[in-house]
Design an enzyme around this catalytic site. Structure first.
Site, PDB file in Angstrom:
ATOM      1  CE1 TYR A  78      36.324  51.361  38.955  1.00 46.21           C
ATOM      2  CE2 TYR A  78      37.497  52.394  37.136  1.00 46.21           C
ATOM      3  CZ  TYR A  78      37.036  52.433  38.430  1.00 46.21           C
ATOM      4  OH  TYR A  78      37.263  53.529  39.216  1.00 46.21           O
ATOM      5  CE  LYS A 129      41.594  40.901  37.872  1.00 47.46           C
ATOM      6  NZ  LYS A 129      42.978  40.917  38.400  1.00 47.46           N
ATOM      7  CD  GLN A 167      41.416  46.261  36.918  1.00 53.67           C
ATOM      8  OE1 GLN A 167      42.599  45.999  36.708  1.00 53.67           O
ATOM      9  NE2 GLN A 167      40.852  46.060  38.084  1.00 53.67           N
ATOM     10  CE1 TYR A 174      40.843  45.880  45.378  1.00 57.72           C
ATOM     11  CE2 TYR A 174      39.234  47.069  46.704  1.00 57.72           C
ATOM     12  CZ  TYR A 174      40.326  47.068  45.853  1.00 57.72           C
ATOM     13  OH  TYR A 174      40.895  48.269  45.478  1.00 57.72           O
ATOM     14  CG  HIS A 220      45.359  45.513  46.856  1.00 57.44           C
ATOM     15  ND1 HIS A 220      46.270  45.840  45.869  1.00 57.44           N
ATOM     16  CD2 HIS A 220      44.184  45.277  46.219  1.00 57.44           C
ATOM     17  CE1 HIS A 220      45.668  45.778  44.687  1.00 57.44           C
ATOM     18  NE2 HIS A 220      44.399  45.450  44.872  1.00 57.44           N
ATOM     19  CG  ASP A 238      39.517  38.556  42.330  1.00 57.66           C
ATOM     20  OD1 ASP A 238      40.203  38.189  43.303  1.00 57.66           O
ATOM     21  OD2 ASP A 238      39.919  39.381  41.482  1.00 57.66           O
TER      22      ASP A 238
END
Ligand code: CA
Length: 418
Positions: A246, A255, A242, A130, A135, A128
């Protein structure tokens, strides 16, 4: 890039995602029979296993039974020359001048409306990324303030982590609201319960076809030869779980409960027509991340929310081309340390947000952490998702000559399991 005009004898409705140019791959079954590979065209599926069993694909270098499988991995592993030669052969069979496939039409085609679509690949590894500056900046502002929004590494590294592949599900498959540890506001001990902050992540994923050996690297120049195609990707997040878990190792149970993909894999052979320049990268990247030419893709993305018994309402419009880091850079970075890749590996883009508030790819950003709820047509509002909400992501590419689409990924949220 100019496109050769194609005409087919198969009926394709105006504006269909699955025009003759597209020919995306999927795995389908009918009446609970053997799942097998097909390509979508118009409202139908062309059954690749039928074509092979009836000697219509003998010009392509394929082993017997390669399409009579529950996943496309073995076909994808054959590599780009085989993918391209099958596409060429399918275009011959579907061409308006064809006389070979027409006599088989009744058996070679299945209506999409009566087919069940399956997860098209066995996903070995899932990364995944980023890669959306907008964002990462929005989330950074919410968590750390405007001055420290982007971490110092962000414009040097396509940041990513290894996700969970066992919980990747296909469009149409619902999941239960996850439960986990949550730290209530102002508390110093966590409680256990269903997430209150269930969110979407509007992403796309690419799937590798080619494999590398341990120790090998892939350059930005040849990265696209390893990529079979792309799907729509909704990378669900439980923001409260999360947030508590995290630090320091990153996302985990907030996730890993589900990620949803669209069933049709759109190939790079057609997506090449929608290549565009990406955002200018500044500061200059390290040499292994340098690239030449157009490496971004103009893919329109839309997110719809449908409350229980209500109507679908668009809540976001974004585009894959907004991503700061492109797929070639992501794959070059993934392999630069000698990490090997396999056919069927999946790489999420990271949430794709644009500059405008209606282009933000998560509820976290669209509602600005719940401060600006979304008003729905049924009079209710959403900060985050409720039980029995359905999220639909659609994607398509369009220029003056052709239109192709990804179909959709549609997922309903079920209540937490008791
Ligand atoms: Ca993600």
């Amino acid at each position: 890039m100019s496109i050769q005009t194609l005409n087919t004898w198969v009926d394709v409705p105006e504006g269909s995602d699955f025009s003759i140019y597209n020919l995306p791959y999927g795995i389908f079954s009918t009446n609970g029979d053997q799942p097998r590979a097909g390509v979508a065209i118009g409202t139908q599926i062309l059954d690749l296993n039928y074509l092979q069993e009836n000697d219509l694909l003998t010009s392509v270098d394929l082993h017997e039974g390669i399409f009579k499988k529950e996943v496309l991995n073995d076909f994808m592993a054959l590599g780009k020359p085989v993918w391209s030669s099958l596409r060429k052969r399918l275009l011959e069979l579907l061409d308006e001048t064809d006389e070979e496939l027409k006599p088989h039409a009744e058996k070679a085609f299945v209506k999409q409306s009566i087919a069940k679509m399956h997860l098209p690949v066995k996903v070995g590894d899932y990364t995944d990324f980023y890669s959306s500056e907008e964002h990462a900046t929005n989330v950074g502002i919410m968590f750390r303030g405007k001055d420290n929004a982007l971490m110092p590494n962000w414009k040097h590294i396509p940041v990513g982590y290894h996700g969970r592949s066992s919980s990747i599900i296909v469009s149409g498959e619902p999941f239960h609201r996850p439960q986990g540890q949550i730290l209530p506001k102002d508390a110093d001990r966590p409680v256990f319960g269903p997430t209150n902050l269930l969110d979407i992540e509007l992403e796309m994923a690419f799937i590798t076809g080619g494999a590398t050996k341990l120790g090998e690297t892939v350059s930005t120049e040849n990265a696209e030869d390893y990529i079979f195609g792309m799907v729509l990707f909704n990378d669900w997040s439980a923001r409260d779980i999360q947030k508590w878990e995290y630090v320091p190792l990153g996302p985990f149970l907030g996730k890993s409960f589900a990620s949803s993909i669209s069933p049709w894999i759109v190939t790079m052979d057609v997506l090449q027509y929608f290549k565009v320049d990406g955002p200018k990268q500044n500061p200059e990247v390290l040499p292994y991340l340098n690239f030449e030419g157009k490496k971004s893709y103009d893919i329109n993305l839309e997110v719809y929310l449908k409350p229980q018994g209500g109507e679908e309402q668009k809540i976001c419009s974004s585009n894959h081309k907004y991503l700061y880091w492109n797929m070639a850079q992501q794959l070059a970075h993934q392999t630069v340390n000698g990490c090997n890749i396999n056919a069927g590996d999946m790489y999420g883009s990271g949430t794709i947000s644009g500059k405008e508030p209606d282009s933000y790819g998560s509820l976290l950003e669209l509602t600005w952490a719940g401060n600006n709820p979304i008003q729905l047509n049924d009079g209710s509002e959403r900060k985050f998702l409720k039980d029995h909400d359905t999220i639909v992501i659609k994607g398509y590419c369009e220029n003056d000559e052709i239109r192709i689409g990804f179909g959709e990924v549609r997922t309903e949220i079920l209540p937490a399991k008791q």
